[in-house]
Design an enzyme around this catalytic site. Structure first.
Site, PDB file in Angstrom:
ATOM      1  N   ASP A  12       0.820  -1.225   0.000  1.00  0.00           N
ATOM      2  CA  ASP A  12       0.000   0.000   0.000  1.00  0.00           C
ATOM      3  C   ASP A  12       0.849   1.267   0.000  1.00  0.00           C
ATOM      4  OD1 ASP A  12      -2.422  -1.627   0.406  1.00  0.00           O
ATOM      5  OD2 ASP A  12      -1.688  -1.867   2.451  1.00  0.00           O
ATOM      6  N   HIS A  40      -4.201  -1.403  -6.615  1.00  0.00           N
ATOM      7  CA  HIS A  40      -3.604  -0.112  -6.946  1.00  0.00           C
ATOM      8  C   HIS A  40      -4.732   0.902  -7.092  1.00  0.00           C
ATOM      9  CE1 HIS A  40       0.297  -1.663  -7.299  1.00  0.00           C
ATOM     10  NE2 HIS A  40       0.326  -1.973  -8.567  1.00  0.00           N
TER      11      HIS A  40
END
Length: 411
Positions: A12, A40
């Site tokens: 992340d 994403h």
């Protein structure tokens, strides 16, 4: 030549924005490991795109996008992602060597999570990799031949027979799985290719290749915080194994890190902040999983872990993400070492149990959001950046100051 974009925390980190920002300079963008447990998030022209399997180059029409062999693929989820884009013919290619995630894998994942409590996404990633290593999986190339697929399915049905009740597969599992493939395989098959040969040929021709990883280095199955890890190798070395490109093909390794730290799920996190400051970072940084929407655990930048990850990956440059999330904080902490049972640790250990952070504190700054030039950053922000560079020993070449693609400082 090929460049690698790799996360150097617990995932992340903002890899999607970086790949999206630089993809226009490449002929190929390749996703090289993981599955739809990763996500994403890209903001393009004010529109937020959440990608789970598709490479981030899909927003650039000139890019060829490849899902390579070490990725595990949910064909149902990939079909949904494909439907959100137009004109993917000759722009999306899926390795015939990539393994297929079956509905059974997700059932098994959920069953095991009840006892193991690792914090998985329960999407079947680990069990699919288990079958791959046991040499009993179904590969994307099998979908191209009905006879071979039937053989693989029959072998699968025989192997799972003793576990059908435990994993709550239902009486119609065989019929349902065949129907599952009939529904989704025709939409996927046109994209299945020998991507290994494609990439080797592209590299020999001097075409530019960008390899993007999923998750982060500290979740690597071998080198991460085991057992609280993912089921694939997340380092830059995996990019070579998955694509067929040899190590000599790799030019730049771009390590992606946030200006602070986050982690999803269970597992050790020495620099986690469980005070209201951690809540502030989560809220301001919108730290909720792209895939699961789970709140991320938040804390301060951990330089012990960062140096370890940079070394493992051979990072040649860094991208520092979400600097703006630290705006307005009076005192910013950085973990520079650990203390364990009275001993100071500056090297990342194989087990983080009982490791407490040793912090160095920096004066904060008022605003970095939207800044696009280094000289426009406040002195305290520049000092923070210089300290990270000095400690890690790798130059920061890019700084992100908002989710928008254009709000980026290039150095």
């Amino acid at each position: 030549m090929a460049d690698v974009v790799v996360g150097i925390q617990w995932g992340d980190e903002g890899k999607g924005k970086i790949v999206d920002r630089i993809a226009k300079d490449y002929d190929f963008v390749v996703r090289y490991q993981g599955g739809h447990n990763a996500g994403h998030t890209i903001v393009h022209k004010g529109v937020k795109h959440s990608l789970h399997l598709m490479p981030s180059g899909v927003l650039y029409p000139q890019c060829k996008n490849i899902i390579s062999s070490a990725v595990v693929v949910s064909i149902k989820d990939l079909c949904e992602e494909i439907s959100a884009f137009e004109d993917l013919e000759n722009r999306l290619f899926i390795s015939d060597r990539a393994h297929v995630i079956l509905p059974y894998h997700a059932k098994k994942d959920a069953f095991k999570e009840k006892s193991q409590n690792i914090g998985t996404t329960k999407k079947g990633i680990g069990p699919c990799y288990e079958d791959k290593m046991a040499r009993s999986g179904i590969r994307m190339g099998d979908l191209l031949d009905d006879k071979i697929l039937e053989e693989r399915l029959n072998a699968h049905f025989k192997a799972i027979e003793p576990f059908k009740e435990a994993y709550d597969l239902g009486e119609n599992y065989e019929k349902d799985l065949r129907e599952y493939f009939k529904t989704h395989a025709p939409k996927i098959c046109p994209f299945i290719k020998d991507t290994t040969s494609m990439l080797i040929e592209a590299n020999q021709k001097g075409e530019k290749i960008l390899l993007e990883g999923a998750q982060g280095t500290l979740l690597d199955i071998d080198l991460g915080t085991y057992p609280f890890v993912t089921s694939s190798n997340t380092t830059s070395a995996s990019a070579c194994v998955s694509t067929g490109l040899n190590p000599k093909a790799i030019n730049e390794v771009i390590g992606i890190t946030k200006a602070y730290s986050t982690r999803v799920g269970n597992g050790p996190f020495p620099s986690e902040d469980t005070t209201p400051m951690g809540d502030h970072l989560r809220t301001k940084g919108a730290e909720f999983g792209t895939t699961t929407k789970r709140p991320r655990r938040c804390g301060w930048l951990d330089l012990v872990a960062l140096k370890y990850a940079c070394t493992l990956n051979g990072c040649t440059q860094l991208a520092l993400m979400k600097l703006d999330v630290l705006d307005g904080i009076d005192a910013i902490k950085v973990c520079v070492a650990y203390e364990r049972k009275g001993e100071r640790l500056e090297a990342f250990p194989s087990d983080l149990k009982d490791c407490a952070p040793i912090y160095q504190t920096f004066k904060g700054w008022e605003k970095s959001a939207g800044v696009r030039k280094l000289d426009d950053l406040e002195p305290n922000a520049r000092e923070y950046i210089r300290f990270i560079e000095k400690e890690v020993g790798v130059k920061i070449r890019l700084i992100s100051t908002s989710p928008e693609r254009e709000d980026t400082i290039f150095l």
